[in-house]
Design a protein around this motif. Structure first.
Motif, PDB file in Angstrom:
ATOM      1  N   CYS A  68      42.941  55.716  16.097  1.00  0.00           N
ATOM      2  CA  CYS A  68      44.134  56.386  16.623  1.00  0.00           C
ATOM      3  C   CYS A  68      44.809  55.579  17.727  1.00  0.00           C
ATOM      4  N   GLY A  69      44.229  54.422  18.086  1.00  0.00           N
ATOM      5  CA  GLY A  69      44.820  53.556  19.087  1.00  0.00           C
ATOM      6  C   GLY A  69      44.214  53.639  20.468  1.00  0.00           C
ATOM      7  N   LEU A  70      43.166  54.463  20.626  1.00  0.00           N
ATOM      8  CA  LEU A  70      42.534  54.620  21.928  1.00  0.00           C
ATOM      9  C   LEU A  70      41.471  53.545  22.145  1.00  0.00           C
ATOM     10  N   ASP A  71      41.226  53.222  23.407  1.00  0.00           N
ATOM     11  CA  ASP A  71      40.118  52.330  23.758  1.00  0.00           C
ATOM     12  C   ASP A  71      38.845  53.163  23.912  1.00  0.00           C
ATOM     13  N   ALA A  72      37.738  52.652  23.396  1.00  0.00           N
ATOM     14  CA  ALA A  72      36.437  53.305  23.575  1.00  0.00           C
ATOM     15  C   ALA A  72      35.426  52.218  23.924  1.00  0.00           C
ATOM     16  N   PRO A  73      35.483  51.715  25.151  1.00  0.00           N
ATOM     17  CA  PRO A  73      34.672  50.554  25.526  1.00  0.00           C
ATOM     18  C   PRO A  73      33.194  50.858  25.728  1.00  0.00           C
ATOM     19  N   PHE A  74      32.839  52.141  25.870  1.00  0.00           N
ATOM     20  CA  PHE A  74      31.436  52.522  26.060  1.00  0.00           C
ATOM     21  C   PHE A  74      31.289  53.998  25.696  1.00  0.00           C
ATOM     22  N   LEU A  75      30.043  54.404  25.454  1.00  0.00           N
ATOM     23  CA  LEU A  75      29.764  55.801  25.127  1.00  0.00           C
ATOM     24  C   LEU A  75      29.367  56.572  26.377  1.00  0.00           C
ATOM     25  N   ARG A  76      29.623  57.853  26.336  1.00  0.00           N
ATOM     26  CA  ARG A  76      29.233  58.748  27.426  1.00  0.00           C
ATOM     27  C   ARG A  76      27.739  59.071  27.300  1.00  0.00           C
ATOM     28  N   PRO A  77      26.991  59.116  28.402  1.00  0.00           N
ATOM     29  CA  PRO A  77      25.573  59.519  28.330  1.00  0.00           C
ATOM     30  C   PRO A  77      25.442  60.927  27.756  1.00  0.00           C
ATOM     31  N   ALA A  78      24.380  61.163  27.006  1.00  0.00           N
ATOM     32  CA  ALA A  78      24.173  62.459  26.357  1.00  0.00           C
ATOM     33  C   ALA A  78      24.130  63.601  27.361  1.00  0.00           C
ATOM     34  N   GLU A  79      23.609  63.337  28.559  1.00  0.00           N
ATOM     35  CA  GLU A  79      23.517  64.406  29.560  1.00  0.00           C
ATOM     36  C   GLU A  79      24.886  64.834  30.085  1.00  0.00           C
TER      37      GLU A  79
END
Length: 243
Positions: A68-79
């Motif tokens: 969709c054109g968004l940046d996702a440079p890292f994932l959020r921690p599960a907590e």
């Protein structure tokens, strides 16, 4: 901040995988497109966002966001992706992670995917109001109807008695004399970086509002909300645009 005083603003789209009311609603198709695509469209069309980042704990959602054109440079921690996780630590996590990578912003613009019909103009107007008025936070608002005005609203106390929400002893008698009151519409929040990171708040002390059109304000929390959004999109296809 630039030499001209222009704020550097990060757009932040939080989209975790879980949802109680509507399963996986952030990527559920609305009008044939993933829900978060509508927020991506508005964010990427806004002139005042320097970068737009997606925060999610799932790689699948991250990939949809990238498409969709968004940046996702890292994932959020599960907590930070539980049902009871507040928004503030999610925003702090993104700002902190970017700062550790040498990328710092003056303000952050929070854009919940559950408000698909916000406009890029709303985003830009909030950023410019924050900048111009030197506010801590600017958020989109809707007017409270007179019958729900705090000067007419009663809350129960421990003894079971009702008291006016304002703390006054008697309500304002006439509707015409009620002061304007507003509630958070939810589609756009722009907050200064130091308020979030140093004060631990999404609001701060100096809060300003930007009224928006209630006819295109939808917060997708229940199946009924989703049905209304589909109706609005169908109406837009027939010529009465919600965008």
């Amino acid at each position: 901040m630039s030499d001209e005083g222009r704020l550097r603003v990060l757009g932040l789209v939080p989209a975790r995988g879980g949802s109680r009311g509507i399963p996986r609603k952030n990527v559920r198709p609305l009008g044939g497109r993933p829900l978060l695509a509508y927020t991506a469209d508005a964010a990427l069309a806004a002139r005042r966002l320097d970068r737009v980042v997606l925060s999610t704990e799932e790689e699948e959602i991250a990939e949809i966001g990238r498409r969709c054109g968004l940046d996702a440079p890292f994932l959020r921690p599960a907590e930070l992706a539980r049902d009871d996780t507040p928004t503030l630590p999610v925003v702090q996590h993104v700002l902190g992670e970017l700062e550790r990578r040498g990328e710092r912003y003056d303000a952050v613009c929070l854009l919940q995917p559950t408000h698909p019909f916000r406009r890029a103009e709303d985003i830009d107007a909030c950023v410019e109001k924050l900048e111009r008025e030197k506010a801590d936070c600017v958020m989109t608002t809707l007017a409270i109807p007179p019958e729900h005005n705090p000067h007419w609203a009663y809350v129960p106390c421990a003894d079971g008695c009702l008291h006016l929400a304002t703390g006054e002893l008697a309500p304002i008698p006439r509707r015409q004399d009620l002061p304007p009151a507003f509630f958070r519409e939810g589609s756009v929040y722009v907050t200064r970086r130091d308020v979030v990171m140093e004060q631990g708040s999404l609001y701060g002390r100096l809060i300003l509002g930007l009224p928006v059109d209630p006819e295109r304000s939808v917060n997708l929390d229940t199946p009924r909300d989703w049905a209304r959004a589909e109706e609005l999109l169908a109406g837009a296809a027939l010529g009465s645009s919600v965008r």
